[in-house]
Design a protein around this motif. Structure first.
Motif, PDB file in Angstrom:
ATOM      1  N   LEU A 106     -12.007 -41.189   7.405  1.00  0.00           N
ATOM      2  CA  LEU A 106     -12.166 -42.417   8.174  1.00  0.00           C
ATOM      3  C   LEU A 106     -11.392 -43.819   7.688  1.00  0.00           C
ATOM      4  O   LEU A 106     -11.892 -43.887   6.645  1.00  0.00           O
ATOM      5  CB  LEU A 106     -13.708 -42.668   8.888  1.00  0.00           C
ATOM      6  CG  LEU A 106     -13.999 -41.769   9.911  1.00  0.00           C
ATOM      7  CD1 LEU A 106     -15.452 -41.653  10.261  1.00  0.00           C
ATOM      8  CD2 LEU A 106     -13.402 -42.066  11.346  1.00  0.00           C
ATOM      9  N   ASP A 156     -10.266 -46.995  12.797  1.00  0.00           N
ATOM     10  CA  ASP A 156     -10.949 -45.948  13.361  1.00  0.00           C
ATOM     11  C   ASP A 156     -12.254 -46.534  14.080  1.00  0.00           C
ATOM     12  O   ASP A 156     -13.078 -45.733  14.960  1.00  0.00           O
ATOM     13  CB  ASP A 156     -11.401 -44.716  12.877  1.00  0.00           C
ATOM     14  CG  ASP A 156     -10.174 -43.941  12.221  1.00  0.00           C
ATOM     15  OD1 ASP A 156     -10.119 -43.485  11.110  1.00  0.00           O
ATOM     16  OD2 ASP A 156      -9.170 -43.942  12.934  1.00  0.00           O
ATOM     17  N   TYR A 186     -16.401 -44.393  21.034  1.00  0.00           N
ATOM     18  CA  TYR A 186     -16.003 -43.171  21.519  1.00  0.00           C
ATOM     19  C   TYR A 186     -16.583 -42.484  22.710  1.00  0.00           C
ATOM     20  O   TYR A 186     -17.706 -42.555  22.627  1.00  0.00           O
ATOM     21  CB  TYR A 186     -15.957 -42.087  20.220  1.00  0.00           C
ATOM     22  CG  TYR A 186     -14.917 -42.386  19.020  1.00  0.00           C
ATOM     23  CD1 TYR A 186     -15.137 -43.757  18.291  1.00  0.00           C
ATOM     24  CD2 TYR A 186     -13.888 -41.700  18.759  1.00  0.00           C
ATOM     25  CE1 TYR A 186     -14.309 -43.979  17.286  1.00  0.00           C
ATOM     26  CE2 TYR A 186     -13.054 -41.947  17.831  1.00  0.00           C
ATOM     27  CZ  TYR A 186     -13.268 -43.186  17.024  1.00  0.00           C
ATOM     28  OH  TYR A 186     -12.299 -43.531  16.049  1.00  0.00           O
ATOM     29  N   LEU A 207     -14.790 -36.169  12.580  1.00  0.00           N
ATOM     30  CA  LEU A 207     -14.032 -37.232  12.135  1.00  0.00           C
ATOM     31  C   LEU A 207     -14.122 -37.202  10.548  1.00  0.00           C
ATOM     32  O   LEU A 207     -15.233 -37.297   9.915  1.00  0.00           O
ATOM     33  CB  LEU A 207     -14.601 -38.708  12.557  1.00  0.00           C
ATOM     34  CG  LEU A 207     -14.784 -38.620  14.163  1.00  0.00           C
ATOM     35  CD1 LEU A 207     -15.683 -39.822  14.287  1.00  0.00           C
ATOM     36  CD2 LEU A 207     -13.567 -38.615  14.824  1.00  0.00           C
ATOM     37  N   VAL A 259      -7.912 -39.285  22.162  1.00  0.00           N
ATOM     38  CA  VAL A 259      -7.998 -39.019  20.812  1.00  0.00           C
ATOM     39  C   VAL A 259      -7.744 -37.570  20.680  1.00  0.00           C
ATOM     40  O   VAL A 259      -6.914 -37.150  19.823  1.00  0.00           O
ATOM     41  CB  VAL A 259      -9.418 -39.227  20.048  1.00  0.00           C
ATOM     42  CG1 VAL A 259      -9.428 -38.928  18.802  1.00  0.00           C
ATOM     43  CG2 VAL A 259      -9.764 -40.639  20.095  1.00  0.00           C
ATOM     44  N   GLN A 281     -10.970 -49.438  21.096  1.00  0.00           N
ATOM     45  CA  GLN A 281     -11.206 -50.261  19.911  1.00  0.00           C
ATOM     46  C   GLN A 281     -11.354 -51.667  20.476  1.00  0.00           C
ATOM     47  O   GLN A 281     -10.984 -52.045  21.604  1.00  0.00           O
ATOM     48  CB  GLN A 281      -9.881 -50.298  19.165  1.00  0.00           C
ATOM     49  CG  GLN A 281      -9.697 -48.881  18.360  1.00  0.00           C
ATOM     50  CD  GLN A 281      -8.324 -48.749  17.632  1.00  0.00           C
ATOM     51  OE1 GLN A 281      -7.324 -48.843  18.428  1.00  0.00           O
ATOM     52  NE2 GLN A 281      -8.306 -48.635  16.382  1.00  0.00           N
ATOM     53  N   ARG A 327     -11.220 -43.208  22.779  1.00  0.00           N
ATOM     54  CA  ARG A 327     -11.857 -44.245  21.886  1.00  0.00           C
ATOM     55  C   ARG A 327     -11.226 -45.627  22.568  1.00  0.00           C
ATOM     56  O   ARG A 327     -10.132 -45.878  22.993  1.00  0.00           O
ATOM     57  CB  ARG A 327     -11.658 -44.216  20.456  1.00  0.00           C
ATOM     58  CG  ARG A 327     -10.094 -44.461  19.907  1.00  0.00           C
ATOM     59  CD  ARG A 327     -10.179 -44.440  18.685  1.00  0.00           C
ATOM     60  NE  ARG A 327      -8.911 -44.839  17.963  1.00  0.00           N
ATOM     61  CZ  ARG A 327      -8.443 -44.606  16.601  1.00  0.00           C
ATOM     62  NH1 ARG A 327      -9.340 -44.105  15.897  1.00  0.00           N
ATOM     63  NH2 ARG A 327      -7.238 -44.956  16.282  1.00  0.00           N
TER      64      ARG A 327
END
Length: 121
Positions: free
Chosen positions: A83, A87, A91, A80, A46, A38, A36
Protein backbone atom coordinates in the motif's frame (compact mmCIF):
# COMPACT_ATOMS: atom_id res chain seq x y z
CA UNK A 1 -27.74 -5.56 1.10
CA UNK A 2 -23.95 -5.17 1.13
CA UNK A 3 -21.87 -4.86 4.27
CA UNK A 4 -18.20 -3.98 3.91
CA UNK A 5 -15.51 -4.21 6.56
CA UNK A 6 -11.76 -4.45 7.01
CA UNK A 7 -10.55 -0.90 6.53
CA UNK A 8 -7.97 0.64 8.79
CA UNK A 9 -4.75 2.59 9.06
CA UNK A 10 -1.46 1.07 7.90
CA UNK A 11 2.03 2.37 7.11
CA UNK A 12 3.32 2.48 3.52
CA UNK A 13 4.10 -1.01 2.33
CA UNK A 14 1.46 -2.50 4.61
CA UNK A 15 -1.41 -4.84 3.83
CA UNK A 16 -5.12 -5.08 4.54
CA UNK A 17 -7.93 -7.38 3.52
CA UNK A 18 -11.36 -5.94 2.89
CA UNK A 19 -14.46 -8.07 2.84
CA UNK A 20 -18.04 -7.48 1.79
CA UNK A 21 -20.98 -9.79 2.33
CA UNK A 22 -24.20 -9.69 0.32
CA UNK A 23 -27.21 -10.29 2.53
CA UNK A 24 -30.88 -10.64 1.68
CA UNK A 25 -30.53 -14.09 0.10
CA UNK A 26 -29.75 -12.97 -3.46
CA UNK A 27 -31.07 -15.26 -6.17
CA UNK A 28 -28.00 -14.61 -8.29
CA UNK A 29 -24.99 -12.32 -8.39
CA UNK A 30 -23.65 -11.29 -11.77
CA UNK A 31 -20.60 -9.48 -10.51
CA UNK A 32 -19.01 -8.18 -7.34
CA UNK A 33 -16.55 -5.34 -7.41
CA UNK A 34 -14.58 -2.86 -5.39
CA UNK A 35 -14.43 0.86 -6.06
CA UNK A 36 -12.63 3.58 -4.20
CA UNK A 37 -13.04 7.29 -3.73
CA UNK A 38 -9.98 9.31 -2.83
CA UNK A 39 -10.47 12.65 -1.07
CA UNK A 40 -11.77 15.23 -3.51
CA UNK A 41 -11.96 12.79 -6.42
CA UNK A 42 -14.59 10.74 -8.19
CA UNK A 43 -15.26 7.13 -7.37
CA UNK A 44 -13.19 4.75 -9.52
CA UNK A 45 -13.20 1.04 -10.20
CA UNK A 46 -10.48 -0.94 -8.43
CA UNK A 47 -11.33 -4.54 -9.33
CA UNK A 48 -14.28 -6.52 -10.60
CA UNK A 49 -15.06 -10.22 -10.62
CA UNK A 50 -17.92 -11.41 -12.78
CA UNK A 51 -19.32 -14.82 -12.04
CA UNK A 52 -17.37 -17.45 -13.91
CA UNK A 53 -14.84 -15.00 -15.33
CA UNK A 54 -11.32 -13.91 -14.50
CA UNK A 55 -11.00 -10.78 -12.41
CA UNK A 56 -10.14 -7.44 -13.95
CA UNK A 57 -8.16 -4.67 -12.32
CA UNK A 58 -7.59 -0.98 -12.76
CA UNK A 59 -4.20 -0.09 -14.19
CA UNK A 60 -3.09 1.57 -10.96
CA UNK A 61 -3.37 -1.75 -9.09
CA UNK A 62 -0.22 -3.06 -10.83
CA UNK A 63 -0.37 -6.50 -9.23
CA UNK A 64 -0.67 -5.17 -5.68
CA UNK A 65 -4.31 -6.07 -5.02
CA UNK A 66 -6.25 -9.29 -5.44
CA UNK A 67 -10.01 -9.74 -5.61
CA UNK A 68 -11.65 -13.04 -4.78
CA UNK A 69 -15.11 -14.37 -4.08
CA UNK A 70 -16.66 -16.96 -1.82
CA UNK A 71 -19.56 -18.01 -4.02
CA UNK A 72 -21.28 -20.05 -1.32
CA UNK A 73 -21.31 -17.27 1.24
CA UNK A 74 -21.75 -14.39 -1.23
CA UNK A 75 -18.62 -12.61 0.00
CA UNK A 76 -16.11 -10.64 -2.01
CA UNK A 77 -12.61 -9.94 -0.70
CA UNK A 78 -10.00 -7.42 -1.70
CA UNK A 79 -6.47 -8.14 -0.56
CA UNK A 80 -4.42 -4.95 -0.53
CA UNK A 81 -0.65 -5.14 -0.38
CA UNK A 82 2.30 -2.83 -0.97
CA UNK A 83 0.00 0.00 0.00
CA UNK A 84 1.03 3.54 -0.83
CA UNK A 85 -0.22 6.85 0.59
CA UNK A 86 -2.12 7.47 -2.64
CA UNK A 87 -4.19 4.36 -1.93
CA UNK A 88 -5.83 6.25 0.92
CA UNK A 89 -9.53 6.27 0.13
CA UNK A 90 -12.97 5.07 1.07
CA UNK A 91 -13.38 1.63 -0.50
CA UNK A 92 -16.87 0.59 -1.60
CA UNK A 93 -18.14 -2.81 -2.62
CA UNK A 94 -20.60 -3.11 -5.46
CA UNK A 95 -22.72 -5.97 -6.73
CA UNK A 96 -25.06 -6.57 -9.62
CA UNK A 97 -27.61 -8.88 -8.02
CA UNK A 98 -31.03 -10.40 -8.46
CA UNK A 99 -32.82 -10.24 -5.11
CA UNK A 100 -36.32 -11.06 -3.88
CA UNK A 101 -38.45 -7.94 -3.41
CA UNK A 102 -42.09 -8.27 -2.35
CA UNK A 103 -42.48 -11.66 -3.92
CA UNK A 104 -40.66 -10.77 -7.14
CA UNK A 105 -37.08 -11.08 -8.28
CA UNK A 106 -35.50 -7.81 -9.27
CA UNK A 107 -32.07 -7.14 -10.69
CA UNK A 108 -30.29 -4.02 -9.51
CA UNK A 109 -26.93 -2.50 -8.73
CA UNK A 110 -26.14 -2.38 -5.03
CA UNK A 111 -23.54 -0.50 -3.01
CA UNK A 112 -22.16 -1.11 0.42
CA UNK A 113 -21.10 1.59 2.82
CA UNK A 114 -17.51 2.73 2.46
CA UNK A 115 -14.70 1.36 4.54
CA UNK A 116 -11.81 3.76 5.03
CA UNK A 117 -8.25 2.76 4.21
CA UNK A 118 -5.58 5.19 5.40
CA UNK A 119 -1.95 4.70 4.39
CA UNK A 120 0.36 6.94 6.35
CA UNK A 121 3.64 6.83 8.17
Amino acid sequence: QLQASGGGSVPPGGSLTLSCVASGDPFSINHMAWYRQQPGKQRQLVAIMSTGRSPRYADFVKGRFAISRDYEKNIVFLQLSSLMPEDTADYYCNADMVVPVNGRYLRDDYWGQGTLVTVSS
